[in-house]
Design a protein around this motif. Sequence first.
Motif, PDB file in Angstrom:
ATOM      1  N   UNK A  87       9.166   0.946  -0.544  1.00  0.00           N
ATOM      2  CA  UNK A  87       8.810   0.655   0.943  1.00  0.00           C
ATOM      3  C   UNK A  87       7.429   0.389   0.984  1.00  0.00           C
ATOM      4  N   UNK A  88       6.784  -0.354   2.030  1.00  0.00           N
ATOM      5  CA  UNK A  88       5.612  -0.265   2.672  1.00  0.00           C
ATOM      6  C   UNK A  88       5.223   0.612   3.570  1.00  0.00           C
ATOM      7  N   UNK A  89       4.128   1.283   3.819  1.00  0.00           N
ATOM      8  CA  UNK A  89       3.779   2.179   4.910  1.00  0.00           C
ATOM      9  C   UNK A  89       2.500   1.745   5.444  1.00  0.00           C
ATOM     10  N   UNK A  90       2.443   1.854   6.949  1.00  0.00           N
ATOM     11  CA  UNK A  90       1.018   1.825   7.605  1.00  0.00           C
ATOM     12  C   UNK A  90       0.696   2.961   8.221  1.00  0.00           C
ATOM     13  N   UNK A  91      -0.370   3.797   7.941  1.00  0.00           N
ATOM     14  CA  UNK A  91      -0.699   5.189   8.595  1.00  0.00           C
ATOM     15  C   UNK A  91       0.702   6.162   8.434  1.00  0.00           C
ATOM     16  N   UNK A  92       1.157   5.992   7.287  1.00  0.00           N
ATOM     17  CA  UNK A  92       2.202   7.061   7.089  1.00  0.00           C
ATOM     18  C   UNK A  92       3.898   6.648   7.428  1.00  0.00           C
ATOM     19  N   UNK A  93       3.642   5.482   8.116  1.00  0.00           N
ATOM     20  CA  UNK A  93       5.283   4.977   8.713  1.00  0.00           C
ATOM     21  C   UNK A  93       5.590   3.766   7.959  1.00  0.00           C
ATOM     22  N   UNK A  94       6.874   3.669   7.472  1.00  0.00           N
ATOM     23  CA  UNK A  94       7.331   2.653   6.923  1.00  0.00           C
ATOM     24  C   UNK A  94       7.689   1.450   7.916  1.00  0.00           C
ATOM     25  N   UNK A  95       7.114   0.308   7.250  1.00  0.00           N
ATOM     26  CA  UNK A  95       7.106  -1.057   8.137  1.00  0.00           C
ATOM     27  C   UNK A  95       7.791  -1.990   7.305  1.00  0.00           C
ATOM     28  N   UNK A  96       8.429  -3.036   8.220  1.00  0.00           N
ATOM     29  CA  UNK A  96       8.827  -4.309   7.494  1.00  0.00           C
ATOM     30  C   UNK A  96       7.889  -5.427   7.607  1.00  0.00           C
ATOM     31  N   UNK A  97       7.199  -5.426   8.866  1.00  0.00           N
ATOM     32  CA  UNK A  97       6.044  -6.243   9.064  1.00  0.00           C
ATOM     33  C   UNK A  97       5.245  -5.420  10.154  1.00  0.00           C
ATOM     34  N   UNK A  98       3.978  -5.587   9.915  1.00  0.00           N
ATOM     35  CA  UNK A  98       3.096  -4.611  10.936  1.00  0.00           C
ATOM     36  C   UNK A  98       1.868  -5.432  10.884  1.00  0.00           C
ATOM     37  N   UNK A  99       1.126  -5.708  12.137  1.00  0.00           N
ATOM     38  CA  UNK A  99      -0.269  -6.245  12.335  1.00  0.00           C
ATOM     39  C   UNK A  99      -1.043  -5.198  12.163  1.00  0.00           C
ATOM     40  N   UNK A 139       1.215   1.276  -0.698  1.00  0.00           N
ATOM     41  CA  UNK A 139       2.083   0.484  -1.385  1.00  0.00           C
ATOM     42  C   UNK A 139       2.413   1.284  -2.687  1.00  0.00           C
ATOM     43  N   UNK A 140       3.697   1.908  -2.374  1.00  0.00           N
ATOM     44  CA  UNK A 140       3.935   2.707  -3.552  1.00  0.00           C
ATOM     45  C   UNK A 140       2.688   3.941  -3.455  1.00  0.00           C
ATOM     46  N   UNK A 141       2.371   4.533  -4.658  1.00  0.00           N
ATOM     47  CA  UNK A 141       1.427   5.507  -4.518  1.00  0.00           C
ATOM     48  C   UNK A 141      -0.123   5.252  -4.172  1.00  0.00           C
ATOM     49  N   UNK A 142      -0.307   3.826  -3.965  1.00  0.00           N
ATOM     50  CA  UNK A 142      -1.655   3.251  -3.932  1.00  0.00           C
ATOM     51  C   UNK A 142      -2.098   2.951  -2.471  1.00  0.00           C
ATOM     52  N   UNK A 143      -3.149   3.302  -2.098  1.00  0.00           N
ATOM     53  CA  UNK A 143      -3.528   3.360  -0.654  1.00  0.00           C
ATOM     54  C   UNK A 143      -4.754   2.268  -0.600  1.00  0.00           C
ATOM     55  N   UNK A 144      -4.570   1.523   0.339  1.00  0.00           N
ATOM     56  CA  UNK A 144      -5.626   0.494   0.662  1.00  0.00           C
ATOM     57  C   UNK A 144      -5.979   0.682   2.008  1.00  0.00           C
ATOM     58  N   UNK A 145      -7.266   0.690   2.355  1.00  0.00           N
ATOM     59  CA  UNK A 145      -7.666   0.877   3.705  1.00  0.00           C
ATOM     60  C   UNK A 145      -8.344  -0.516   4.034  1.00  0.00           C
ATOM     61  N   UNK A 146      -8.098  -1.039   5.502  1.00  0.00           N
ATOM     62  CA  UNK A 146      -8.430  -2.425   6.006  1.00  0.00           C
ATOM     63  C   UNK A 146      -9.669  -2.337   6.894  1.00  0.00           C
TER      64      UNK A 146
END
Length: 310
Positions: free
Chosen positions: A92-104, A113-120
């Motif tokens: 899965x892919x998560x934004x701010x700890x929440x699972x998403x399918x598609x998220x702005x 993304x897995x155990x990797x974290x990217x900051x926007x």
Amino acid sequence: MPDDHTKPTTIEEDIGGDTVDFPAGEICLIQMNGPNPGRRYVITAETTLIGRSSACDISVGQEATTVSNRHAEVVQREANTLVVRDLGSTNGTFVNGRAVQEQELANNDLVHVGDFIFKVLLGSDVETAYHEEMYRLLTRDTLTQLYNKRYLQECMDRELRRALRHNTSLSIAVFDMDHFKEINDEHGHVVADQVLQRLSDRLFQVLRHSDVPARYGGDEFVMLLPELDVTSAAFVAERLRRLISKTPFLVDGIEVQATISVGVADYRECDVSLTPGDDPVDAYALALFHMADQRLLKAKAEGKNRVVGG
């Protein structure tokens, strides 16, 4: 070569140097953890593929087993509008700890993304935001945003020198979560991580501005408490213990009950023998952590969910 899900993408990469200039309105992803924390990706095309495969625009490497070969894509829909889309990944892919399918995505969002974290980073002054983020990476724990072990040790050195010079108290409280493995096993690591984040929020309800809360590693935390003796420090720790034990953590509608065990010590309790040439700060820091750790072990042995100090 790009696959049929992506358009050609240009990404500039840099690790901590000054070789990338950010035009106004640029979009940047900062890698927050993994083997290259601080690597920045300046995204200049419509679609960017993230995954384990070397064919991805952002490839995290084949050793990243929690990441799918084609895990997620980041799409620019218009100027400064960014969307992340999961590509049917295993974890899965998560934004701010929440699972998403598609998220702005918004500025400062964290994409897992897995155990990797990217900051926007979005906006008109990405260069300044990047350097601020680099300072945070040097001093803060990525997950909890508490101070990290490196910064704690720097503060310990400074505060111990001041305490020794003025003969004032300096205490630490070392604590961890009881049965954290069971929380992880029952609810999964995403929920367990959010419990740690919420625990860090509660820390600030009991601490003063001058105190230093830090994540030492895993589910172990330290509170550095200047000018508090062991009795006063134990009182602070007891307030935190009650706050955690009496109020379950609410994570995505799930109530997670948790407790902590705490060991508290003041450096003036430590029996330190110095020889010529020894740095008393190093000696007291080692003895202080050892004493607090031993008291944490005692709290565990006596049944957990308690504070031992003094």
